[in-house]
Design an enzyme around this catalytic site. Structure first.
Site, PDB file in Angstrom:
ATOM      1  N   SER A 166       0.828  -1.345  -0.058  1.00  0.00           N
ATOM      2  CA  SER A 166      -0.015  -0.059   0.138  1.00  0.00           C
ATOM      3  C   SER A 166       0.868   1.152   0.137  1.00  0.00           C
ATOM      4  O   SER A 166       0.370   2.241  -0.281  1.00  0.00           O
ATOM      5  CB  SER A 166      -1.009  -0.006   1.243  1.00  0.00           C
ATOM      6  OG  SER A 166       0.066   0.070   2.291  1.00  0.00           O
ATOM      7  N   CYS A 226       2.605  -6.919   1.530  1.00  0.00           N
ATOM      8  CA  CYS A 226       1.556  -6.207   2.472  1.00  0.00           C
ATOM      9  C   CYS A 226       0.679  -7.261   3.142  1.00  0.00           C
ATOM     10  O   CYS A 226       0.042  -7.852   2.486  1.00  0.00           O
ATOM     11  CB  CYS A 226       0.690  -5.150   1.644  1.00  0.00           C
ATOM     12  SG  CYS A 226      -0.619  -4.423   2.116  1.00  0.00           S
TER      13      CYS A 226
HETATM   14  N1  DGL Z   1       2.547  -2.692   4.954  1.00  0.00           N
HETATM   15  C1  DGL Z   1       1.019  -2.882   4.871  1.00  0.00           C
HETATM   16  C2  DGL Z   1       0.791  -4.094   5.822  1.00  0.00           C
HETATM   17  O1  DGL Z   1       1.771  -5.000   5.712  1.00  0.00           O
HETATM   18  C3  DGL Z   1       0.359  -1.692   5.578  1.00  0.00           C
HETATM   19  C4  DGL Z   1      -1.051  -1.564   5.334  1.00  0.00           C
HETATM   20  C5  DGL Z   1      -1.930  -0.300   5.283  1.00  0.00           C
HETATM   21  O2  DGL Z   1      -1.808   0.401   4.170  1.00  0.00           O
HETATM   22  O3  DGL Z   1      -2.784  -0.076   6.224  1.00  0.00           O
HETATM   23  O4  DGL Z   1      -0.396  -4.356   6.175  1.00  0.00           O
END
Ligand code: DGL
Length: 273
Positions: free
Chosen positions: A18, A80
């Site tokens: 994200s 993510c």
């Molecule tokens: N790096 C993302 C994860 O591992 C972040 C999620 C988000 O954008 O809230 O969940």
């Protein structure tokens, strides 16, 4: 000529998050396998995903996947947890062109933690925690551990703002971690790829009786094994890495330094539709 044809068939590795958090996974992948070609896509304009509905997270993940396949990726890693927990299965079932693969980050982390029998703490976005994906996957690998989860919705916005080192972030970490520490968890899963850049503060707060594995390294090691088991996946090997963002490229470049040691030369801004 033949070389060119063969090279066209060989694909790149897409890494999608994200925002900037997936760079912690990319750095570990590049460290293990610098020979491959990577494309990183951070959807910072629409970050955080962790507060959004499953349908929205799926739509965004599908758009990202389509984009990365169009750029010549043969295999994509959802770096993510939110996309891995809320969208991966649906993308795998509905949106894969022939010969293409999409992998997530949850299974490798769960496999690494399968042997832990005591209480495990888990900190992630609201969407990841509410999906119950870690609990399900841990049961699937036969884990007997008790999982105590705490959603930490404010950490991703603080990190994306470049505030990782500010006192307010340490205060928020304590707010989210102390309830887990008070339950005497012996391991903490960082179920968000943004959190490893806070790992020093996290370890300090949790103390020496709690192990905090580095999820980027776990995912990268597991991917290396995966490729060794799947020799049929032909990947191009020029050691290149391209970067795409949906938001301001200069902000991406500035903040990316905190996530990965590698200097980023070129970043392209794109729109996902
Ligand atoms: N790096 C993302 C994860 O591992 C972040 C999620 C988000 O954008 O809230 O969940």
């Amino acid at each position: 000529m033949l070389g060119n044809i063969l090279n066209r068939k060989n694909g790149k590795i897409g890494v999608f998050d994200s925002g900037l958090g997936g760079l912690t996974v990319l750095a570990a992948l590049r460290n293990n396998n610098p020979e491959y070609d990577y494309i990183y896509l951070g959807d910072s304009a629409r970050s955080p995903y962790g507060e959004k509905s499953q349908e929205t997270i799926y739509q965004y993940s599908r758009q990202a996947t389509d984009f990365l396949f169009r750029q010549g990726c043969k295999i994509i890693i959802f770096a993510c947890n939110t996309a891995s927990s809320q969208a991966l299965r649906k993308v795998q079932e509905n949106d894969l062109p022939e010969g293409k693969k999409v992998l997530g980050v949850i299974r490798p982390i769960v496999e690494k933690c399968a042997a832990i029998t005591s209480t495990i703490g888990l900190m992630g976005t609201k969407a990841t925690v509410s999906s119950g994906a870690y609990n399900r996957e841990l049961s699937a690998v036969g884990s007997k551990a008790k999982i105590i989860s705490n959603p930490a919705p404010l950490l991703v916005p603080l990190i994306e703002e470049g505030w990782a080192k500010k006192t307010i972030t340490t205060k928020m970490l304590k707010h989210y971690l102390l309830p887990l520490k008070s339950k005497h968890v012996t391991a903490l899963i960082l179920a968000c790829t943004h959190y490893p850049i806070l790992i020093k503060q996290i370890k300090r707060i949790m103390g020496k009786n709690c192990q905090v594995p580095d999820p980027g390294k776990i995912v990268a090691d597991s991917f290396k094994d995966y490729l060794a088991r799947h020799q049929e996946i032909k990947l191009s090997k020029n050691g290149r890495c391209e970067f795409f963002t949906t938001d301001d490229p200069e902000k991406f470049r500035r903040l990316a330094k905190t996530f990965m040691p590698e200097k980023i030369e070129k970043i392209k801004k794109i729109e996902l539709i």
